[in-house]
Each structure stands twice: as C-alpha cells, then as structure tokens.
Write a protein that holds these residues in place. Structure first.
Motif, short mmCIF file in Angstrom:
data_model
loop_
_atom_site.label_atom_id
_atom_site.label_comp_id
_atom_site.label_asym_id
_atom_site.label_seq_id
_atom_site.Cartn_x
_atom_site.Cartn_y
_atom_site.Cartn_z
N MET A 29 0.84 -1.21 0.00
CA MET A 29 0.00 0.00 0.00
C MET A 29 0.87 1.26 0.00
N ALA A 30 1.92 1.26 0.81
CA ALA A 30 2.82 2.42 0.87
C ALA A 30 3.59 2.57 -0.44
N ALA A 31 4.00 1.45 -1.02
CA ALA A 31 4.76 1.49 -2.28
C ALA A 31 3.93 2.13 -3.38
N LYS A 32 2.62 1.85 -3.38
CA LYS A 32 1.72 2.44 -4.37
C LYS A 32 1.69 3.97 -4.18
N ASP A 33 1.62 4.41 -2.92
CA ASP A 33 1.63 5.86 -2.63
C ASP A 33 2.90 6.53 -3.13
N PHE A 34 4.03 5.82 -3.00
CA PHE A 34 5.33 6.40 -3.35
C PHE A 34 5.77 6.06 -4.78
N ASN A 35 4.87 5.36 -5.49
CA ASN A 35 5.12 5.02 -6.90
C ASN A 35 6.41 4.20 -7.08
N VAL A 36 6.62 3.25 -6.18
CA VAL A 36 7.76 2.32 -6.31
C VAL A 36 7.22 0.90 -6.17
N SER A 37 8.05 -0.06 -6.52
CA SER A 37 7.67 -1.46 -6.28
C SER A 37 8.55 -1.98 -5.15
N VAL A 38 8.07 -2.97 -4.43
CA VAL A 38 8.87 -3.59 -3.35
C VAL A 38 9.21 -5.00 -3.79
N PRO A 39 10.46 -5.23 -4.22
CA PRO A 39 10.84 -6.58 -4.63
C PRO A 39 10.73 -7.56 -3.45
N GLN A 40 10.34 -8.79 -3.76
CA GLN A 40 10.21 -9.80 -2.70
C GLN A 40 11.51 -9.96 -1.92
N ASP A 41 12.63 -9.85 -2.62
CA ASP A 41 13.93 -9.98 -1.97
C ASP A 41 14.13 -8.88 -0.92
N LYS A 59 17.45 2.54 1.49
CA LYS A 59 18.31 3.52 0.80
C LYS A 59 19.15 2.82 -0.27
N GLU A 60 19.59 1.62 0.05
CA GLU A 60 20.38 0.84 -0.90
C GLU A 60 19.54 0.50 -2.15
N ILE A 61 18.25 0.18 -1.92
CA ILE A 61 17.38 -0.22 -3.03
C ILE A 61 16.91 0.98 -3.85
N TYR A 62 16.45 2.05 -3.16
CA TYR A 62 15.81 3.16 -3.85
C TYR A 62 16.70 4.40 -4.03
N GLY A 63 17.90 4.35 -3.46
CA GLY A 63 18.80 5.50 -3.60
C GLY A 63 18.80 6.37 -2.36
N LYS A 64 19.90 7.10 -2.16
CA LYS A 64 20.07 7.86 -0.91
C LYS A 64 19.08 9.01 -0.76
N ASP A 65 18.46 9.45 -1.87
CA ASP A 65 17.51 10.57 -1.78
C ASP A 65 16.07 10.12 -1.50
N PHE A 66 15.85 8.80 -1.47
CA PHE A 66 14.50 8.29 -1.21
C PHE A 66 14.10 8.62 0.23
N ASP A 67 12.87 9.10 0.42
CA ASP A 67 12.41 9.52 1.74
C ASP A 67 11.95 8.30 2.56
N VAL A 68 12.94 7.58 3.10
CA VAL A 68 12.62 6.34 3.81
C VAL A 68 11.80 6.60 5.07
N GLU A 69 12.04 7.72 5.72
CA GLU A 69 11.31 8.04 6.95
C GLU A 69 9.81 8.14 6.66
N SER A 70 9.47 8.86 5.59
CA SER A 70 8.04 9.01 5.23
C SER A 70 7.45 7.69 4.76
N PHE A 71 8.25 6.91 4.04
CA PHE A 71 7.78 5.60 3.56
C PHE A 71 7.43 4.70 4.75
#
Length: 215
Positions: A29-41, A59-71
């Motif tokens: 549900m969160a991935a849809k909000d952030f327009n990313v996919s969450v790989p099973q791995d 951060k490793e998956i989506y890059g250092k600028d991805f807002d992990v806190e909000s996700f």
C-alpha cells in the motif's frame, strides 16, 4: 533430551503473531503511494530487522535521496489501521505451546519490533505474561542478523547461550541466534528453509505444536 535446554527465547513476528502477512500488505500500500515497487527480496531482507537497519536497506534499493522516513511512516499508519480494525491473528498453537513450556523453562522474547508495539500486541494477544524478559529493537544498536539482541536476551535471564533455544522463522533471526551461540529451531512462515539455514538450525519443525516432540 539431546541438549541441556533451560530457556526458550521466542521471536514475535511470524512466530507468535501473524504480522508478516499484514506487513506485506501495508508495504504494498505504501509502495503504491510512493510510486515504487517492493521486490520480494527486499521484503525478505527486512524481515527480523529493526528500523535503523531497514532504513539502510531501503536507501540501498531506492537511492540515498528516497524519503525512507516518510515511507516507513506510511507503512506504520496502514499497519495500525489494519491492527485496530481487524486485529493481529495469533499463530497456530502459540498460546498452547507457551502454556506447555512455562512450568519447565525460562521464557524470554527477542524481537526487532519496538518495545511499546511489542507490549501492545502481546497484551492484545493475551501472551505477554508468559515472558520473563523482553528485548526489543530499540534496545540494540543493530538488530538481527547481528547477534546482539539474542546475546542480550540470554544475558537478561542469566542463562548461557548454549543452554538457550531460539524459535525463529526468518533468515535474519536464525543467523542472529546462531551467531550468539544458541540452539535454533526454525518454524518456517513466509520464507522456506535453504541449505544455509538448515546448517544453522538444530531442527526445522512444521509448526509450534511440534516443539512438544523435542522439549
């Protein structure tokens, strides 16, 4: 009895409570909000980890600028909505096995989840009083697969790791308990045993009920 087991230390998520299937839904549900996919791995790597380690993985998956806190705030919000509307299912035979073990073994918990959440969820499930001590995610610098959380759990009840049994479902948890020098039983939930995990485990059992065959 092949080993001198004096204490049993349980993981919570995916062992006692069926939070893993709920987490998978809320991450989607969160991935849809952030327009990313969450790989099973990625999901599997995060299982059994605390917030700090999960942030590093994201951060490793989506890059250092991805807002992990909000996700992670979004995943938490969705999880709480599900928890308070539907409740968290208790895993099959969880209460019965704790009832069975309590008279003969010291019981503790080692969960990467935060203390207040663990307390609330175990209370709601009617399981909190079985545990003498609880070691939770914010109490350690690095959670599973680092051995710190299990070493702390053994120490909290003053039982040597070789006399403690860890009940786990995730690779991170199994690696953590094994590295702490404990005997490990895997009760698989979302992730099936691999050759590496078989090597690290004393036994792999289909369900918590099967613990009665070894303890």
């Amino acid at each position: 009895m092949e080993k001198d087991i004096r204490a049993v230390i349980f993981d919570m998520d995916g062992v006692l409570l069926d939070t893993e299937s709920m987490s998978d839904k809320t991450w989607a549900m969160a991935a849809k909000d952030f327009n990313v996919s969450v790989p099973q791995d990625a999901l599997n790597r995060c299982r059994g980890s605390n917030k700090g380690d999960i942030m590093l993985i994201l951060k490793e998956i989506y890059g250092k600028d991805f807002d992990v806190e909000s996700f992670l705030t979004a995943t938490g919000k969705y999880f709480h909505e599900l928890e308070f509307t539907s409740g968290i299912p208790v895993m099959h035979y969880a209460k019965e096995i704790l009832e069975y073990l309590k008279p003969n073994y010291r019981l503790a918990l080692a969960s990467s989840t935060s203390g207040p959440t663990v307390e609330r969820q175990l209370k709601n499930a009617g399981l909190i009083d079985y545990f003498e001590k609880r070691v939770t995610g914010e109490m350690v610098l690095h959670s599973k697969p680092n051995p710190e959380i299990y070493a702390m759990a053994c120490s909290s009840i003053n039982v040597a790791p070789e006399n403690c049994l860890a009940i786990e479902d995730s690779p991170n948890g199994i690696r953590s308990a094994s590295a702490a020098g404990m005997n490990v039983i895997m009760v698989p939930d979302r992730i099936k045993p691999t050759a590496e995990l078989e090597e690290l485990c004393w036994k792999i059992l289909p369900s918590l009920e099967d613990l009665k065959t070894v303890l």
